[in-house]
Design a protein around this motif. Structure first.
Motif: not given
Length: 401
Positions: A264-266, A328-336, A352-358
């Motif tokens: 999932a790309d949120l 299987a994994a979530v990518v998270l790239d929210p606003p500021r 299992p895994v979260i990649a949080y882009v900030s």
């Protein structure tokens, strides 16, 4: 001369000031500089000559006096410091990535008119006064090259004593230019727009006179490409600031992804991660901006990707643990501001895994507290300095259950 010397600058604070060993702040200093009793600086080995004549007046850069080693330390330190302030420690702090000079592909400048004089540039730090750029060490040269001819164009469409926004993006077809706050009146102004777009080979020229954007020039559909898929590009939509910065963020996320399973790309935007990571696997992509997610949906359909693009406000309607547990994994790239509502649901999930882009270490650190409390460990963080010589830092944090 050691770190115990109270007059030596030992690090750079979040807002760019140097801090001495005894806690005093001094602007425009580098680690190793000495703060003298009269307030002047004795330069140390990490203090370099700034490459731009507009520094330090121009608010576009704050740290051109640092060498690359100190700049890299600052970029990493911004993230580590924010996490420490929330009581969170990453198991690994990976080397920071710094974008090279003159690679910024997206910029928002201001233009102002006084009589026949047109000024275009960034504002002075802490001021509304514009610096009229005669050079720029961060903008891609293709963007900077438009400033001189834009001054001539704006004499036709910018009323006296008025200001406008000049928003530029480098996309697949060239420069996408959006001018806001101008007034197009008469044949000369109208013809001037067309001549400017043709002469300078613009990908698109869009005008907003105050009642919404109107496309004046677009010889072919404006697109940006992610993962080999061209996506329609709404005027001045979000792009990562530099191509190499985007590549560094994508690589850090890709390295954390499991080999199989749906992701999932949120807060997916135009699909920077959904398309780069989604070849050959199912992807769910959610975004609250309708025009952006519709462009991604159409691009995914044309490329026959196994992707669902969902128009969803993740602040008001975050994915629940039941929905999240399918991935299987979530990518998270929210606003500021971060993604507290969605993070609380993730903390209660079994993903299992979260990649949080900030793009904001402070909001990332606040959200990290909830994920750690929910049973995740912060495996690694990597800082990315796309906005070279500024205090703005982006990053990727990898959380695992």
């Amino acid at each position: 001369m050691t770190d115990s010397d109270p007059d030596i600058i030992i690090r750079i604070a979040a807002k760019g000031d140097g801090i001495t060993a005894d806690g005093r702040h001094a602007a425009l200093t580098a680690p190793g500089d000495r703060l003298l009793p009269d307030g002047t600086i004795e330069r140390g080995p990490h203090h370099v000559a700034p490459p731009c004549v507009h520094f330090p007046a121009c608010g576009g850069c704050e740290l051109q006096h640092l060498d690359d080693a100190s700049l890299s330390d600052f970029v990493s330190g911004r993230v580590v410091g924010a996490l420490a302030g929330q009581g969170v420690t990453a198991q690994a702090v990976l080397p920071a990535h710094l974008s090279p000079p003159m690679t910024r592909r997206r910029a928002s400048l201001r233009a102002a008119r006084s009589g026949r004089k047109i000024t275009i540039g960034f504002a002075e730090a802490g001021s509304h006064t514009l610096i009229d750029l005669t050079m720029c060490t961060v903008l891609d040269p293709r963007l900077f090259a438009l400033l001189a001819p834009l001054r001539d164009l704006l004499t036709l469409i910018l009323p006296d004593k008025r200001a406008a926004h000049v928003r530029m993006s480098l996309i697949d077809q060239g420069v996408d230019l959006l001018l806001e706050g101008v007034r197009v009146e008469g044949l000369a102004a109208d013809e001037g727009l067309g001549d400017f777009a043709r002469t300078h080979g613009l990908a698109r020229l869009t005008i907003d006179e105050g009642d919404g954007p109107q496309t004046r020039w677009e010889p072919e559909a404006a697109t940006v490409t992610f993962g080999g898929v061209a996506v329609g590009f709404p005027a001045f939509s979000f792009l990562q600031a530099t191509p190499d910065g985007e590549a560094a963020l994508v690589a850090a996320v890709r390295d954390a992804m499991p080999e199989t399973g749906a992701i999932a790309d949120l807060f997916c935007g135009l699909g920077t991660f959904a398309l780069a990571l989604g070849a050959g696997r199912p992807v769910y992509a959610a975004e609250g901006a309708r025009d952006v997610v519709m462009a991604l949906k159409l691009a995914g359909q044309r490329a026959q990707r196994r992707m669902v693009a969902d128009h969803r406000d993740l602040f008001r309607r975050p994915l629940t643990p039941v929905e999240l547990n399918r991935f299987a994994a979530v990518v998270l790239d929210p606003p500021r501001a971060g993604a507290r509502e969605q993070v609380m649901q993730l903390a209660a999930s079994t993903v299992p895994v979260i990649a949080y882009v900030s793009c904001n270490p402070a909001s990332f650190a606040r959200d990290a507290v909830h994920l750690v409390a929910g049973g995740y460990r912060l495996e690694s963080v990597r800082s990315v300095g796309q906005f070279r010589w500024s205090t703005h830092v982006e990053m990727v944090g990898i959380f695992r259950r």
